[in-house]
Structures are given as structure tokens and as C-alpha cells.
Write a protein that holds these residues in place. Structure first.
Motif, mmCIF file in Angstrom:
data_model
loop_
_atom_site.group_PDB
_atom_site.id
_atom_site.type_symbol
_atom_site.label_atom_id
_atom_site.label_comp_id
_atom_site.label_asym_id
_atom_site.label_seq_id
_atom_site.Cartn_x
_atom_site.Cartn_y
_atom_site.Cartn_z
ATOM 1 N N TYR A 80 3.004 -4.089 -3.929
ATOM 2 C CA TYR A 80 3.729 -4.221 -2.660
ATOM 3 C C TYR A 80 4.428 -5.579 -2.572
ATOM 4 C CZ TYR A 80 1.546 -0.016 -0.666
ATOM 5 O OH TYR A 80 1.158 1.265 -0.406
ATOM 6 N N LEU A 96 6.893 -4.808 3.362
ATOM 7 C CA LEU A 96 6.106 -4.672 2.130
ATOM 8 C C LEU A 96 5.089 -5.807 1.975
ATOM 9 C CD1 LEU A 96 8.987 -3.444 -0.165
ATOM 10 C CD2 LEU A 96 6.851 -2.200 0.265
ATOM 11 N N LYS A 125 2.210 -4.823 4.031
ATOM 12 C CA LYS A 125 1.391 -3.817 3.343
ATOM 13 C C LYS A 125 0.515 -4.464 2.279
ATOM 14 C CE LYS A 125 4.134 0.409 3.858
ATOM 15 N NZ LYS A 125 4.847 1.487 3.139
#
Length: 563
Positions: free
Chosen positions: A484, A503, A506
Motif C-alpha cells: 500500500y 493508500l 491503508k
């Protein structure tokens, strides 16, 4: 007295000799993150910091779902006593611990079996090749520590039964040692089961006698300790690691049986290493057939032991079952392993108990030819010692280790790890070759996809890097957080800051201790003019990142002053 000293000396020497050559090895595999690059282990003078974080997560960016403060403390003490983090001192400590575990196992067997059986069983335990990943690999120490404390706790409990006047003292000490076992590795939760099967055996499989010999207050206290431990474990590890669900590693009975067969095979035929790290890459292959044959023979042997009342063999199978259940896939645990040999250090005790029974039976039947039976036993010990010595040499450096695991076992993950080793050494062509070999073996090998994605990103092939990194997210694994993060870097380079920021978030949800993602999230928040979020991530980065990121830390401090 002289005989006892001689026996102890033989067991100690047998546990040491196979591993002498491996003492000069380097840090390999997880050793780097857990010890060498871990600021809490290597540099911080306050070991209390080991109590409030998951194992292996201290400032390394490597978050796990494990809580093992006793194991962490052992590494911290090792580091404090070692000059310049010498790997040889850590390896020596592992070997000393293994010797102690073997001697405690012998002491435990003396309370359960007769002298000949205990001696033969302890010798088999000392030289068995299955212990190589625990003794020759520094990070494998947790299982040895757990075994030491489980053996000692069992000894204290059994001695407490014999010492009527001091029963309570022995049992209190046993419970305290049990706490240390839990702090060494989660596998210690099976301790009550091990205690029950030993008491059941000592009571000649009589349930009423077992119940009478069981100290009710002790078991109640043990259950309370387990409950408190689970609560602490869950509170500290919440949100870290990769949960392995039933579908991830297949709770199907086929997968479970193959995992168990894998362990049984390697314990019974330790001379031949068919597949080392990850068992059963595919359900049907030659290795699988060998594993199932071994499991079938073990089941037949277990049935015969019940029919013919081979009590010690039955004890061995119950011991095996207790220590195999948590690592076979029956219980869904948060781990990245389907099956791995380093997690069955204690299970080898089953082979040792069975071997003790076989040796005594042979000696009794060949009473007039004891020299022959002793000679055969010595040859078996020598063969095991040679196999252990040969295998331990493969753990001296990462290139040799992963080459061995890749070539001998045909492991896709080992090939991917070899690719990472070449990448770190700057050998890009060899790195790419190893990653592609891993994917030829298993298209779902996420570590290989991640490695190729990182490699293509370094070549500025962003579209190809993006595709590879997305492939690396097809199933849970230890690289997910970094995948990620690297995908975020690609979007950042494309100036798609919102996607990059999402991202990085995440990445941190997957691994809250990924300090690289903290820094990147802070920089991206600045681009998005989100000052409050930027300050939050930059402060976290400064607090968590290792000293090798001092340049970025200084930059982050300057940016905080401007906010």
C-alpha cells in the motif's frame, strides 16, 4: 551420583556438538528487524518499553500480532551484554538455552518414565534436526524459551505432588513459571492440556485417579491467568498483524491433514528435507504423497498403541496432538505461516517419548545382545547429529539459507526471500530472476509480486510497478502494508495526492508501526494542505522511526515548526 553427572554431561554435550559450526553465522531473516534494526532492543536502556508493544514492532515498522515480552527481554539482555550487537553472542545464547531445555526435558521424563527411557528420549530431543531453525536461527529462540518454562512448570507441579509438606509452594512457583511461558510464546496456552495428559498417564489412564491428583485450586488459578493473559494480549496487539481467516489457509480437512502430515513426516524422517518453510504449496505433489504416507503410518501406529496398551506410545501421541493442534490450521491463529518447522520445537518431545519406549523394549527383548541394541542406538544418534550439523550450516547467512530452502524444498516463498537478499545486496538481475522463479512456482506468492513491484518502481516503470504491487495484495501477508505504501508512492509521483494519501492510510491500518508510511502520509497531507493531519503523522514518524532516518526526522521537525 557419578552416573547422574555422566548422564547429564552426555546430554549436554550431545545438544551442543551439532551446532558449534553455526555459532559464527550472521543475523538472518527476521533477526534484522527484531534485533539489529530494533532501537528498543539495541539502544534503549529501559526494558519496560518491551511490555506495552507487540513483539517485533518496536520502531522497526514490522508489526506482528504477537505479544512476547519475555522473548523480547531475552534479546534486550543479550544486546546489553553484547559488544556491537555481535550475532555470535546471540547464537551462543540460543545454544545455551537449548542445552538447558534438553536437561529440563530429561528431568521431566525422569518424573514420568524410567531412567533408560528418559535418557534415550532426552538424547533424541537434544540432537533432532527439527530443532535447527530454533537453535541456529536467533529469532527461533521464542520456542526454546517457551519449552524451558513449560518443562520447569511441569516439573515443579509434579514435585509438588510428591512433597506433601510444600505442595502449595511448588505449585505457586509452577504458576509463576507458567506466566513466563506465556510471555515467551502464545503456544504456552496449551500447558493445561499437557499437564492433564501427564497426570492421566501417571494415573494409569484412570479418570477418577487423575481427578483426585489434580489440584483444583491450581487449575482455577491457571484458568484465571490464561484469561488475564488473553485480555492483555488482545489489548496490546489489536489492529496489528495479518489475521489468517478460515479461507486464507483453508480450514478444509484436507489442508489440516496435510499440515499435520508435514510435521509428522519431518519429525519421523528428519534426514530428508522435502519442503521447509511453507507446507503444501499445492494439494497434489510428490511431497504431499510422502507426507500422507507418514501420517497414515502414524495413525496406524497410534491405533496399535491403544489396542495393545502401549501406554508410553499413547502418551507420545497425546503430547503430539496437544502441541500440533494450535499450528495445524484447526485453530485460526493470526500468523503468516501455513506450516513451518520452527514452531514445533516442543512437539518433537513426542518422538523422544516414543523413542524412549522403543529403546527400552529393544533392550528388554535383546537382553543377551544388548551390545547390538546399544550400537544401533548410538548409530542413530550419530546420524541425527550429522544431519543436524549439516542442516545448521545452511543458517550462517541469508544467501546460503534461502538458496538451500529454495533448491531443496522448491519453496516459492524461499525464492522470493532470496530475491530480497539479492536486492539488498544490489544484485538487481539475480533479484529479478529469483522473484520470477518464485512466481513460476506459485502465482499467488505475494512477496515475489511485491519485490518485482519495488524493482520496477526503481526503474521508473510506474505502470508495471503498479500492476505488480496490486497483485501483491491478492491475499493477506506481511508485505501488504508496504505494498500500500509503495502504491501510494506511485500515485504521489503522478501528483495524484488524494489517492496516495488514501493508500498511506491503508498501509497504516494494516500496520500501525510502519513509520515510512507515517512520513509519507505527513508529506502528502502537506501537499493537500491538511496541516493538522500532517502534524499528527510527522510527530508519529519522529517518535517511531529508527536512527537511520535522522535526515527525514530533521526535515519533519523543520516542517512542524512552520505549521
Amino acid at each position: 551420583m557419578v552416573k547422574n553427572i555422566l548422564t547429564i554431561t552426555v546430554i549436554a554435550v550431545a545438544s551442543i556438538v551439532p551446532y558449534i559450526a553455526s555459532l559464527q553465522g550472521d543475523f538472518v531473516w527476521d533477526d534484522t528487524e527484531i534485533i539489529h534494526d530494533n532501537d528498543v532492543i539495541a539502544k534503549v536502556h529501559n526494558p519496560a518499553q518491551l511490555l506495552d508493544r507487540p513483539f517485533g514492532s518496536q520502531n522497526t515498522g514490522l508489526a506482528t500480532n504477537y505479544y512476547r515480552p519475555v522473548s523480547s527481554l531475552s534479546f534486550w539482555i543479550n544486546s546489553a551484554l553484547s559488544e556491537s550487537l555481535s550475532p555470535s553472542s546471540f547464537r551462543m545464547t540460543n545454544l545455551i538455552m537449548h542445552t538447558l531445555a534438553c536437561l529440563l526435558f530429561y528431568a521431566l521424563l525422569l518424573l514420568v518414565l524410567d531412567t533408560k527411557e528418559a535418557f534415550a528420549g532426552a538424547l533424541i530431543f537434544a540432537v533432532h534436526p527439527m530443532h535447527v531453525p530454533n537453535v541456529a536461527w536467533i529469532s527461533g529462540r521464542q520456542d526454546i524459551l517457551c519449552a524451558i518454562f513449560i518443562f520447569l512448570s511441569l516439573i515443579l507441579y509434579l514435585r509438588g505432588i510428591q512433597e506433601n509438606g510444600r505442595t502449595r509452594l511448588f505449585h505457586i512457583l509452577s504458576l509463576l513459571i507458567f506466566v513466563l511461558a506465556l510471555g515467551s510464546k502464545e503456544l504456552a496456552v496449551v500447558y493445561p492440556g499437557v499437564l492433564l495428559i501427564i497426570l492421566f498417564y501417571r494415573a494409569d489412564w484412570d479418570i477418577r485417579r487423575t481427578w483426585n491428583e489434580l489440584q483444583k485450586g491450581y487449575m482455577t488459578a491457571g484458568i484465571v491467568i490464561l484469561a488475564i493473559y488473553i485480555l492483555i494480549h488482545q489489548s496490546i496487539t489489536v489492529g496489528t498483524g495479518q489475521a489468517v481467516s478460515f479461507s486464507d489457509h483453508g480450514l478444509e480437512i484436507t489442508r489440516i491433514l496435510l499440515n499435520i502430515a508435514y510435521y509428522v513426516y519431518h519429525m519421523c524422517v528428519p534426514w530428508i528435507q522435502l519442503d521447509f518453510q511453507f507446507a503444501v504449496p499445492g494439494l497434489i505433489n510428490m511431497n504431499t504423497i510422502y507426507y500422507l504416507i507418514a501420517l497414515s503410518l502414524a495413525v496406524i501406529f497410534a491405533a496399535l498403541s491403544v489396542v495393545f496398551r502401549w501406554h508410553r506410545i499413547s502418551l507420545a501421541f497425546l503430547w503430539l496432538a496437544i502441541f500440533i493442534i494450535p499450528v495445524s490450521g484447526i485453530i485460526p491463529v493470526k500468523s503468516n505461516y501455513s506450516a513451518a518447522l520452527h514452531i514445533v520445537y516442543l512437539a518433537v518431545g513426542a518422538i523422544s517419548i516414543a523413542a524412549g519406549q522403543i529403546v527400552r523394549s529393544v533392550l528388554d527383548r535383546w537382553e543377551n545382545k544388548q551390545w547390538l541394541s546399544v550400537t544401533i542406538f548410538v548409530l542413530v544418534i550419530c546420524a541425527l547429529t550429522l544431519a543436524t550439523h549439516t542442516h545448521s550450516r545452511n543458517w550462517e547467512n541469508e544467501t546460503d539459507l534461502f538458496t538451500y530452502l529454495s533448491e531443496v524444498g522448491g519453496s516459492s516463498h524461499a525464492a522470493a526471500l532470496l530475491g530480497n537478499t539479492y536486492w539488498n545486496a544490489g544484485e538487481i538481475e539475480k533479484s529479478e530472476e529469483s522473484f520470477r522463479l518464485a512466481l513460476r512456482r506459485d502465482q499467488t506468492e505475494v512477496a515475489a509480486w511485491f519485490g518485482l513491484g519495488r524493482l520496477e518502481a526503481s526503474k521508473k516503470n510506474l505502470d508495471l510497478a503498479e500492476r505488480y504491487l496490486k497483485n501483491s495484495l491478492q491475499k493477506p501477508g506481511p508485505t501488504n502494508s508496504y505494498s500500500y505504501n509503495n502504491l501510494g508512492n506511485i500515485y504521489y509521483l503522478r501528483q495524484e495526492y488524494s489517492k496516495a494519501y488514501e493508500l498511506y492510510h491503508k498501509s497504516l491500518r494494516t500496520n500501525p508501526y510502519n513509520y515510512i508510511a507515517m512520513y509519507n502520509a505527513g508529506q502528502t497531507a502537506l501537499k493537500l494542505q491538511q496541516a493538522q493531519d500532517a502534524a499528527h503523522f510527522l510527530r508519529k514518524f519522529i517518535d517511531n522511526a529508527t536512527s537511520e532516518y535522522n535526515h527525514q526526522k530533521n526535515r519533519a521537525r523543520l516542517q512542524l515548526k512552520k505549521l
